[in-house]
Enzyme design. Structure first.
Site, PDB file in Angstrom:
ATOM      1  N   GLU A 176      39.548  36.456  64.419  1.00  0.00           N
ATOM      2  CA  GLU A 176      40.207  35.174  64.686  1.00  0.00           C
ATOM      3  C   GLU A 176      39.892  34.674  66.098  1.00  0.00           C
ATOM      4  O   GLU A 176      40.199  33.543  66.447  1.00  0.00           O
ATOM      5  CB  GLU A 176      41.729  35.311  64.483  1.00  0.00           C
ATOM      6  CG  GLU A 176      42.452  36.200  65.488  1.00  0.00           C
ATOM      7  CD  GLU A 176      42.347  37.705  65.176  1.00  0.00           C
ATOM      8  OE1 GLU A 176      41.368  38.125  64.534  1.00  0.00           O
ATOM      9  OE2 GLU A 176      43.251  38.444  65.619  1.00  0.00           O
ATOM     10  N   GLU A 191      38.994  53.707  75.728  1.00  0.00           N
ATOM     11  CA  GLU A 191      37.838  52.816  75.639  1.00  0.00           C
ATOM     12  C   GLU A 191      38.156  51.585  76.489  1.00  0.00           C
ATOM     13  O   GLU A 191      39.114  50.860  76.198  1.00  0.00           O
ATOM     14  CB  GLU A 191      37.598  52.407  74.176  1.00  0.00           C
ATOM     15  CG  GLU A 191      36.375  51.517  74.005  1.00  0.00           C
ATOM     16  CD  GLU A 191      36.172  51.075  72.549  1.00  0.00           C
ATOM     17  OE1 GLU A 191      37.158  50.905  71.810  1.00  0.00           O
ATOM     18  OE2 GLU A 191      34.991  50.876  72.165  1.00  0.00           O
ATOM     19  N   PHE A 240      35.514  40.939  67.244  1.00  0.00           N
ATOM     20  CA  PHE A 240      35.084  39.759  68.000  1.00  0.00           C
ATOM     21  C   PHE A 240      33.735  39.946  68.676  1.00  0.00           C
ATOM     22  O   PHE A 240      33.094  38.963  69.052  1.00  0.00           O
ATOM     23  CB  PHE A 240      36.135  39.414  69.067  1.00  0.00           C
ATOM     24  CG  PHE A 240      36.041  40.276  70.295  1.00  0.00           C
ATOM     25  CD1 PHE A 240      35.133  39.973  71.304  1.00  0.00           C
ATOM     26  CD2 PHE A 240      36.816  41.424  70.448  1.00  0.00           C
ATOM     27  CE1 PHE A 240      35.014  40.782  72.431  1.00  0.00           C
ATOM     28  CE2 PHE A 240      36.707  42.222  71.569  1.00  0.00           C
ATOM     29  CZ  PHE A 240      35.800  41.903  72.563  1.00  0.00           C
ATOM     30  N   CYS A 244      30.262  48.207  71.088  1.00  0.00           N
ATOM     31  CA  CYS A 244      30.751  49.525  70.674  1.00  0.00           C
ATOM     32  C   CYS A 244      29.739  50.603  71.040  1.00  0.00           C
ATOM     33  O   CYS A 244      30.065  51.774  71.082  1.00  0.00           O
ATOM     34  CB  CYS A 244      31.025  49.551  69.181  1.00  0.00           C
ATOM     35  SG  CYS A 244      29.529  49.523  68.207  1.00  0.00           S
ATOM     36  N   LYS A 255      36.763  38.436  56.301  1.00  0.00           N
ATOM     37  CA  LYS A 255      37.825  38.056  57.244  1.00  0.00           C
ATOM     38  C   LYS A 255      37.243  38.271  58.642  1.00  0.00           C
ATOM     39  O   LYS A 255      37.282  39.377  59.182  1.00  0.00           O
ATOM     40  CB  LYS A 255      39.052  38.941  57.000  1.00  0.00           C
ATOM     41  CG  LYS A 255      40.384  38.333  57.394  1.00  0.00           C
ATOM     42  CD  LYS A 255      40.546  37.974  58.839  1.00  0.00           C
ATOM     43  CE  LYS A 255      40.700  39.146  59.764  1.00  0.00           C
ATOM     44  NZ  LYS A 255      40.664  38.724  61.206  1.00  0.00           N
TER      45      LYS A 255
HETATM   46  P1  NAD Z   1      40.286  44.946  66.498  1.00  0.00           P
HETATM   47  O1  NAD Z   1      40.483  46.239  65.834  1.00  0.00           O
HETATM   48  O2  NAD Z   1      41.364  44.420  67.379  1.00  0.00           O
HETATM   49  O3  NAD Z   1      40.040  43.803  65.393  1.00  0.00           O
HETATM   50  C1  NAD Z   1      39.162  44.008  64.314  1.00  0.00           C
HETATM   51  C2  NAD Z   1      39.662  43.212  63.114  1.00  0.00           C
HETATM   52  O4  NAD Z   1      40.951  43.703  62.728  1.00  0.00           O
HETATM   53  C3  NAD Z   1      39.815  41.721  63.403  1.00  0.00           C
HETATM   54  O5  NAD Z   1      39.322  41.003  62.298  1.00  0.00           O
HETATM   55  C4  NAD Z   1      41.318  41.552  63.574  1.00  0.00           C
HETATM   56  O6  NAD Z   1      41.775  40.302  63.145  1.00  0.00           O
HETATM   57  C5  NAD Z   1      41.903  42.644  62.708  1.00  0.00           C
HETATM   58  N1  NAD Z   1      43.187  43.158  63.231  1.00  0.00           N
HETATM   59  C6  NAD Z   1      43.592  43.160  64.532  1.00  0.00           C
HETATM   60  N2  NAD Z   1      44.809  43.734  64.634  1.00  0.00           N
HETATM   61  C7  NAD Z   1      45.180  44.111  63.387  1.00  0.00           C
HETATM   62  C8  NAD Z   1      46.329  44.772  62.846  1.00  0.00           C
HETATM   63  N3  NAD Z   1      47.333  45.141  63.612  1.00  0.00           N
HETATM   64  N4  NAD Z   1      46.336  45.010  61.525  1.00  0.00           N
HETATM   65  C9  NAD Z   1      45.317  44.638  60.727  1.00  0.00           C
HETATM   66  N5  NAD Z   1      44.208  43.994  61.183  1.00  0.00           N
HETATM   67  C10 NAD Z   1      44.132  43.733  62.492  1.00  0.00           C
HETATM   68  O7  NAD Z   1      38.891  45.038  67.276  1.00  0.00           O
HETATM   69  P2  NAD Z   1      38.258  43.978  68.279  1.00  0.00           P
HETATM   70  O8  NAD Z   1      39.028  43.978  69.552  1.00  0.00           O
HETATM   71  O9  NAD Z   1      37.999  42.689  67.580  1.00  0.00           O
HETATM   72  O10 NAD Z   1      36.815  44.668  68.519  1.00  0.00           O
HETATM   73  C11 NAD Z   1      36.589  45.641  69.504  1.00  0.00           C
HETATM   74  C12 NAD Z   1      36.651  47.041  68.924  1.00  0.00           C
HETATM   75  O11 NAD Z   1      35.738  47.164  67.849  1.00  0.00           O
HETATM   76  C13 NAD Z   1      36.242  48.114  69.926  1.00  0.00           C
HETATM   77  O12 NAD Z   1      37.092  49.220  69.777  1.00  0.00           O
HETATM   78  C14 NAD Z   1      34.817  48.473  69.505  1.00  0.00           C
HETATM   79  O13 NAD Z   1      34.405  49.765  69.873  1.00  0.00           O
HETATM   80  C15 NAD Z   1      34.930  48.333  68.029  1.00  0.00           C
HETATM   81  N6  NAD Z   1      33.624  48.131  67.417  1.00  0.00           N
HETATM   82  C16 NAD Z   1      33.088  49.170  66.714  1.00  0.00           C
HETATM   83  C17 NAD Z   1      31.825  49.028  66.147  1.00  0.00           C
HETATM   84  C18 NAD Z   1      31.196  50.161  65.374  1.00  0.00           C
HETATM   85  O14 NAD Z   1      30.253  49.890  64.650  1.00  0.00           O
HETATM   86  N7  NAD Z   1      31.660  51.391  65.503  1.00  0.00           N
HETATM   87  C19 NAD Z   1      31.127  47.819  66.283  1.00  0.00           C
HETATM   88  C20 NAD Z   1      31.725  46.792  67.007  1.00  0.00           C
HETATM   89  C21 NAD Z   1      32.978  46.952  67.556  1.00  0.00           C
END
Ligand code: NAD
Length: 506
Positions: free
Chosen positions: A185, A390, A158, A290, A182
């Site tokens: 959401e 985090e 997000f 991140c 994808k």
């Molecule tokens: P998230 O892992 O909750 O969601 C990421 C994606 O995975 C979304 O599209 C979501 O719909 C999907 N998802 C969520 N739960 C799932 C499940 N149980 N099974 C399968 N898919 C699922 O992450 P977020 O909260 O949207 O983003 C924040 C996180 O992303 C932080 O930990 C941040 O550090 C990390 N991030 C990392 C980078 C990088 O380049 N290293 C960049 C941006 C964000």
């Protein structure tokens, strides 16, 4: 998530399948909410299994033609696309700010960092080059072809709903693949506008498809036999699951994941710009980056700088992202706010010193927003939840070290390895830090060292699974299969050289 039909008065986010924006037939929908007001902006479907299947099938059909499309034709689409993104910058930033919460200038930055990757994709003619070795044996040449894989998929978080989708599909498509995206959401609307502009730029039907959803849709993408590669950006928990599941299904996978980025400040650092940089990098985007500098290690006499840091952080303006002058916008959701507030309470309970408490800020006109103001803890140690987890909010935790070596050991003992920075005027100390630190992206007097697309985003240890980065040179290798061709051409009058039963090329 609700399981009802869709209220008629709220816009619905569409799926993109085979060049058409279509309404989902799903019975599962979720609201896209303005985090500053709780106003429902739209509803987003959790795509059905049939819809995911249709998106992958469209991408598979389109691949047959797209892979043969000349490289110059592909490049020109991205030349047009970068101009369209520039032309729509204000609209894209406003949409992004409304659904994600970040300030308008930062939303523009989000789009701009993605735009840089689109510009890079337009240079694909210079990037997808093979190698040739002339005369590796008598009359024999070997050369490589970097050929597209087929259908690739991307799963995005997000916090950068423009930049991170743009890390993925432009380079995948420019290298000759087709794509199923994808998005998160929680804020899919700006991503969909970028998909519309991609079609306007000339991306043919089926080459880019978008499905929405959560766990079920992600698992379907991991398992689908026609998907060859998956790029994931998000949390470590979900990324690890995606990596293992998709790898088991035989795919190429790259997962960029969670972080705890340490900024190490030596006492000889140039004080004013260092403190300015730290405050911006800790609290910008409400700490939901991140690469946020969320963890500060003050070395030796730099310990004395805490009061000046607090003064700067306290001066930041908390407010709605769309209001001019706002420095710190809301968190993405009520759940995120509760989680961050819970971690702040845990920090207090576990004995850290709360230097600045940002809980429950007054934001006039936006009383329902998910706001947490800049928060600073000192006296933090490993073993406290505010250090071990985090936080992903506007909370800076401060640790202390007596020497640079002690600081390096602390950073390397943390499981995460996304970004780090050192602040010093001493070149030898900076060089030692650069050499010894086990973190993917290192800043020297720069708090958020995200590389431009001439290089690749990277990560180390728990922050990254898979070998290659999501943009830059590395992603050309990620999205292509290297094929070697070893060739010999006979002269018409060649009388033969006798049978050779050895493995050597002669
Ligand atoms: P998230 O892992 O909750 O969601 C990421 C994606 O995975 C979304 O599209 C979501 O719909 C999907 N998802 C969520 N739960 C799932 C499940 N149980 N099974 C399968 N898919 C699922 O992450 P977020 O909260 O949207 O983003 C924040 C996180 O992303 C932080 O930990 C941040 O550090 C990390 N991030 C990392 C980078 C990088 O380049 N290293 C960049 C941006 C964000």
């Amino acid at each position: 998530m609700e399981t009802q039909g869709v209220a008629a008065d709220v816009a619905t986010v569409k799926l993109l399948i085979d060049g058409a924006f279509v309404a989902s037939r799903s019975t599962q929908w979720r609201e896209v909410v303005d985090p500053a007001t709780q106003q429902v902006l739209a509803r987003v479907p959790f795509a059905t299994a049939d819809e995911v299947g249709a998106a992958v099938a469209a991408a598979q059909r389109a691949f047959a033609g797209w892979r043969r499309t000349p490289i110059g034709t592909r490049a020109r689409i991205f030349l047009k696309y970068q101009q369209l993104i520039r032309d729509h910058m204000d609209e894209l930033a406003a949409l992004l700010s409304a659904e994600q919460g970040k300030t308008l200038p930062d939303a523009e930055g989000d789009v701009f960092r993605g735009l840089e990757v689109v510009e890079h994709a337009a240079a694909i003619g210079n990037l997808q080059l093979g190698e040739l070795a002339n005369n590796v044996a008598n009359g024999v040449d070997t050369y490589t072809l970097l050929q597209p894989l087929g259908v690739c998929a991307g799963i995005t978080p997000f916090n950068f709903p423009a930049m991170i989708p743009l890390w993925m599909f432009p380079m995948a498509i420019a290298t000759g693949n087709t794509f199923v995206l994808k998005p998160s959401e929680q804020d899919p609307m700006v991503t969909m506008r970028l998909a519309e502009l991609a079609l306007e730029a000339g991306v043919p039907p089926g080459v880019l498809n978008v499905v929405h959803g959560g766990e079920e849709v992600v698992n379907a993408l991991c398992d689908h036999p026609d998907i060859k590669a998956i790029s994931f950006v998000g949390s470590t928990r979900v990324g690890t699951h995606v990596h293992h599941r998709a790898t088991l299904a035989g795919k190429r996978v790259q997962c960029m994941m969670g972080a705890k980025n340490h900024a190490v400040v030596l006492p000889d650092a140039c004080k004013a710009p260092t403190l300015d940089a730290l405050v911006g990098a800790a609290f910008g985007a409400a700490g939901q980056r991140c690469m946020a500098a969320s963890t500060l290690v003050l070395v030796g006499g730099a310990r004395a700088w805490i009061p000046d840091l607090v003064t700067r952080a306290r001066a930041l303006k908390v407010g709605a992202g769309r209001v001019a002058g706002t420095d710190v916008g809301p968190l993405i959701s009520r759940d995120a706010r509760l989680r961050v507030e819970g971690l702040i309470a845990a920090g207090v309970a576990q004995g850290a010193t709360l230097e600045l408490d940002g809980r429950n800020p007054r934001v006039e006109g936006f009383e329902a927003g998910n706001f947490v103001g800049p928060t600073i803890f000192s006296g933090v140690r490993p073993g406290m939840r505010i250090y071990d987890e985090e936080i992903f909010g506007p909370v800076l935790v401060i640790l202390e070290a007596d020497t640079l070596d002690e600081a390096i050991a602390l950073v390397n003992a943390n499981p995460n390895g996304n970004g780090t920075a050192v602040f010093t005027q001493n070149g030898a100390a900076a060089r030692r830090f650069q050499e010894e630190i086990d973190v993917g992206q290192v800043g020297i007097n720069l708090p958020i060292p995200v590389p431009v697309p001439l290089f690749s985003f990277t990560g180390s240890r728990a922050s990254k699974l898979g070998d290659l980065g999501p943009y830059g040179k590395q992603v050309v290798l990620f999205y292509t299969q290297t094929k070697t061709v070893t060739a010999r051409w006979f002269d018409d009058d060649d009388a033969g050289h006798g049978v050779n039963t050895t493995i050597s090329l002669k």
